[in-house]
Scaffold this motif. Structure first.
Motif, PDB file in Angstrom:
ATOM      1  N   VAL A   1       2.348  -5.260 -11.761  1.00 32.05           N
ATOM      2  CA  VAL A   1       3.164  -5.061 -10.554  1.00 32.05           C
ATOM      3  C   VAL A   1       3.530  -6.415  -9.941  1.00 32.05           C
ATOM      4  O   VAL A   1       4.663  -6.632  -9.504  1.00 32.05           O
TER       5      VAL A   1
ATOM      6  N   LEU B   1      -1.482  -1.802  -0.017  1.00 31.58           N
ATOM      7  CA  LEU B   1      -2.355  -0.662   0.268  1.00 31.58           C
ATOM      8  C   LEU B   1      -3.619  -0.721  -0.576  1.00 31.58           C
ATOM      9  O   LEU B   1      -4.741  -0.485  -0.085  1.00 31.58           O
ATOM     10  N   GLY B   2      -3.459  -1.021  -1.885  1.00 28.44           N
ATOM     11  CA  GLY B   2      -4.631  -1.135  -2.749  1.00 28.44           C
ATOM     12  C   GLY B   2      -5.559  -2.245  -2.300  1.00 28.44           C
ATOM     13  O   GLY B   2      -6.781  -2.075  -2.253  1.00 28.44           O
TER      14      GLY B   2
ATOM     15  N   THR C   1       8.712  -1.473  -2.350  1.00 22.72           N
ATOM     16  CA  THR C   1       7.851  -0.389  -2.821  1.00 22.72           C
ATOM     17  C   THR C   1       6.632  -0.938  -3.559  1.00 22.72           C
ATOM     18  O   THR C   1       5.489  -0.555  -3.287  1.00 22.72           O
ATOM     19  N   LEU C   2       6.881  -1.851  -4.506  1.00 23.17           N
ATOM     20  CA  LEU C   2       5.776  -2.410  -5.273  1.00 23.17           C
ATOM     21  C   LEU C   2       4.835  -3.224  -4.385  1.00 23.17           C
ATOM     22  O   LEU C   2       3.608  -3.161  -4.534  1.00 23.17           O
ATOM     23  N   SER C   3       5.392  -3.984  -3.468  1.00 20.17           N
ATOM     24  CA  SER C   3       4.557  -4.774  -2.559  1.00 20.17           C
ATOM     25  C   SER C   3       3.706  -3.876  -1.682  1.00 20.17           C
ATOM     26  O   SER C   3       2.542  -4.173  -1.401  1.00 20.17           O
ATOM     27  N   THR C   4       4.275  -2.761  -1.230  1.00 20.77           N
ATOM     28  CA  THR C   4       3.516  -1.823  -0.398  1.00 20.77           C
ATOM     29  C   THR C   4       2.346  -1.236  -1.168  1.00 20.77           C
ATOM     30  O   THR C   4       1.234  -1.108  -0.640  1.00 20.77           O
ATOM     31  N   VAL C   5       2.588  -0.890  -2.444  1.00 16.79           N
ATOM     32  CA  VAL C   5       1.505  -0.350  -3.270  1.00 16.79           C
ATOM     33  C   VAL C   5       0.375  -1.369  -3.410  1.00 16.79           C
ATOM     34  O   VAL C   5      -0.812  -1.038  -3.256  1.00 16.79           O
ATOM     35  N   LEU C   6       0.734  -2.623  -3.696  1.00 20.53           N
ATOM     36  CA  LEU C   6      -0.286  -3.666  -3.827  1.00 20.53           C
ATOM     37  C   LEU C   6      -1.045  -3.888  -2.521  1.00 20.53           C
ATOM     38  O   LEU C   6      -2.269  -4.042  -2.512  1.00 20.53           O
TER      39      LEU C   6
END
Length: 525
Positions: free
Chosen positions: A290, A442-443, A435-440
């Motif tokens: 990601v 959050l994780g 979107t990808l930054s938000t996923v990272l």
């Protein structure tokens, strides 16, 4: 080739003319490619690379599992080992091993050595021959056999200065005379031991901290390794172990390891070695992918914005006869040069990052010494760089090659806005990156929160000013449980005599662990 050379020369001149743009793009790619290469290096060493034993796919670990209590790779008993060794049809050999400690005296200050006990065929099953001397014999693995040890290469170099004459010398271990019969190879390591082992001894049933009654009574203190016969598989071996487990429960109904919930599990040695780390490594692989996609999206946005400023140049070249494929080839060449520069910088970062991870993970990750960059990792970095260059360069190149000649060549074309397609592509890139930054994020936030919760968890006791230490008593001097109890009672009494200090002794229910002595210091000490 001439056209390619022309594309490369022009791309280099163009990138040199924009050093700020080039530096930002290269650094962005270096972070993404470097992080990806570091995690790939770890995954390659732990998950992909075969074990450093002959025919490693035939090696199997046999251990206890009890899912209700969360036990995985637990210990099995000596009677069960005898049954498996005697009745199996799937293995060409089965060996047992367990951790041990020895007190080395007679040469300066006493020293406690991290050791292991293994049955005589442990090293032949692994396919390991000593670098010097010989391995154990079946006679030395029987009751009353000679007291012999195999030294690790590290101990041999540190304490015997790599002297070949060390073979045949004697060591006083736990007040018993042991003979050195061999030295293991320098690259040998068996990662199922919690610490690096200094020496190996035979006769697992002579373990210091377990009594003969516990050995024969079914106490678990062993794990087994086995080598499959050429025609056997792990599945057939597991079915055979299940049958023997049912027989064992009938013959030893009162044994501690006869619990019906306990499963004797056989698994490929490499898979069992990374059992506790596989999921974490795969999650990290997904995370760095990601990160690489975000980096590619950032560079693609830069290239798309740069292409808007080159509309007039591309239109003039097209008007002078340049084909669309030629324009796309030129722009892709620029992208690939950026990707190769970023990949080179990322490879340099990954070498440092790999060393840092290997240093931090020493003692926590299996096969940590095999985590290093090599030609295979370099080929991966080159391949991921080329793929990244195509990934972030193709869409902007295709968009730029579709420039409208009429609007671009008119005077007012310089200030004309991009078409709907270009707006759509830019918006898509921005949405994807967010979107990808938000996923990272959050994780990462969940991991940080869990870490903080673990650090702040109540252990159920006051750990302030509390110290613990492990003490292993030599069985030659403390042969009875009453003698051991008297030693610890005397030790606790002496420590309690110190003003402000409290102390207690406890013995683990698992026979593999020595007794623990826990003094509590007074405030400020």
């Amino acid at each position: 080739m001439n056209r390619l050379a022309q594309h490369v020369r022009y791309a280099l001149r163009l990138l040199a003319r924009s050093p700020g743009f080039s530096a930002v793009a290269v650094l962005t790619l270096a972070v993404g490619i470097g992080a990806t290469t570091v995690i790939f290096t770890v995954a390659d060493a732990l998950l992909l690379r075969p074990l450093r034993y002959p025919r490693p796919d035939q090696l199997v670990l046999i251990s206890a599992q009890k899912k209700a209590s969360g036990i995985t790779q637990g210990e099995l008993s000596w009677p069960r080992f005898e049954m498996v060794s005697r009745q199996n049809q799937s293995f060409s050999g089965v060996a047992a091993f367990t951790s041990e400690t020895f007190n080395w005296t007679g040469q300066g200050e006493p020293e406690q050595l991290t050791a292991a006990r293994a049955s005589w065929n442990f090293f032949p099953i692994l396919g390991i021959a000593p670098a010097l001397g010989r391995s154990f014999t079946p006679a030395e693995d029987k009751p009353g056999g000679d007291f012999v040890v195999l030294l690790s290469n590290r101990l041999w170099r540190a304490r015997f200065r790599s002297d070949p004459a060390a073979i045949g010398r004697h060591l006083t271990l736990d007040q018993k005379d042991y003979t050195i019969i061999g030295v293991l190879p320098p690259d040998f390591r068996f990662d199922f031991f919690p610490q690096e082992v200094d020496l190996f001894a035979p006769r697992v049933f002579d373990l210091n901290i377990i009594t003969p009654q516990q050995v024969q009574g079914g106490s678990g203190f062993l794990r087994f390794i086995a080598r499959l016969r050429p025609e056997a598989t792990v599945s057939t071996a597991q079915a055979e172990l299940d049958t023997m487990a049912a027989q064992y429960r009938q013959e030893h109904p009162k044994a501690p390891d006869a619990d019906p919930a306990l499963i004797v599990h056989a698994g490929a040695l490499r898979d069992e070695l990374v059992f506790n780390t596989r999921t974490a490594i795969l999650v990290l692989c997904g995370a760095v992918c990601v990160v690489l996609l975000i980096a590619c999206g950032n560079v693609a946005s830069l290239l798309l914005s740069r292409a808007l400023g080159r509309q007039r140049e591309i239109a003039v070249r097209t008007a002078l006869g340049a084909t669309q494929s030629g324009v796309v080839g030129q722009l892709l060449t620029e992208s690939l040069i950026l990707a190769l520069a970023g990949g080179t910088a990322g490879m340099l970062l990954s070498v440092w990052g790999t060393r840092w991870i290997a240093f931090l993970a020493e003692g926590n990750l299996p096969r940590v010494r095999e985590i290093h960059a090599d030609l295979y990792v370099g080929a991966f970095a080159l391949g991921i760089s080329m793929l990244s260059g195509i990934l972030f360069g193709l869409a902007p190149a295709l968009q730029a090659a579709r420039t409208d000649l009429n609007s671009a060549l008119r005077a007012e074309g310089r200030g004309a806005t991009a078409g709907r397609r270009r707006h759509f592509l830019r918006n898509l890139l921005v949405v994807t990156q967010i979107t990808l930054s938000t996923v990272l994020l959050l994780g990462a936030g969940l991991l940080i929160r869990n870490f903080l919760q673990l650090r702040g968890a109540d252990p159920g006791f006051d750990a302030h000013n509390l110290l613990t230490m492990s003490i292993s008593l030599p069985p030659a001097r403390y042969q009875q449980g009453a003698q051991m109890n008297a030693f610890f009672e005397d030790l606790v009494r002496r420590v309690r005599a110190v003003p402000g200090v409290r102390a207690a002794a406890a013995s683990s229910a698992l026979p593999m662990n020595p007794s623990r002595f826990s003094p509590a210091l007074p405030e400020g000490q």
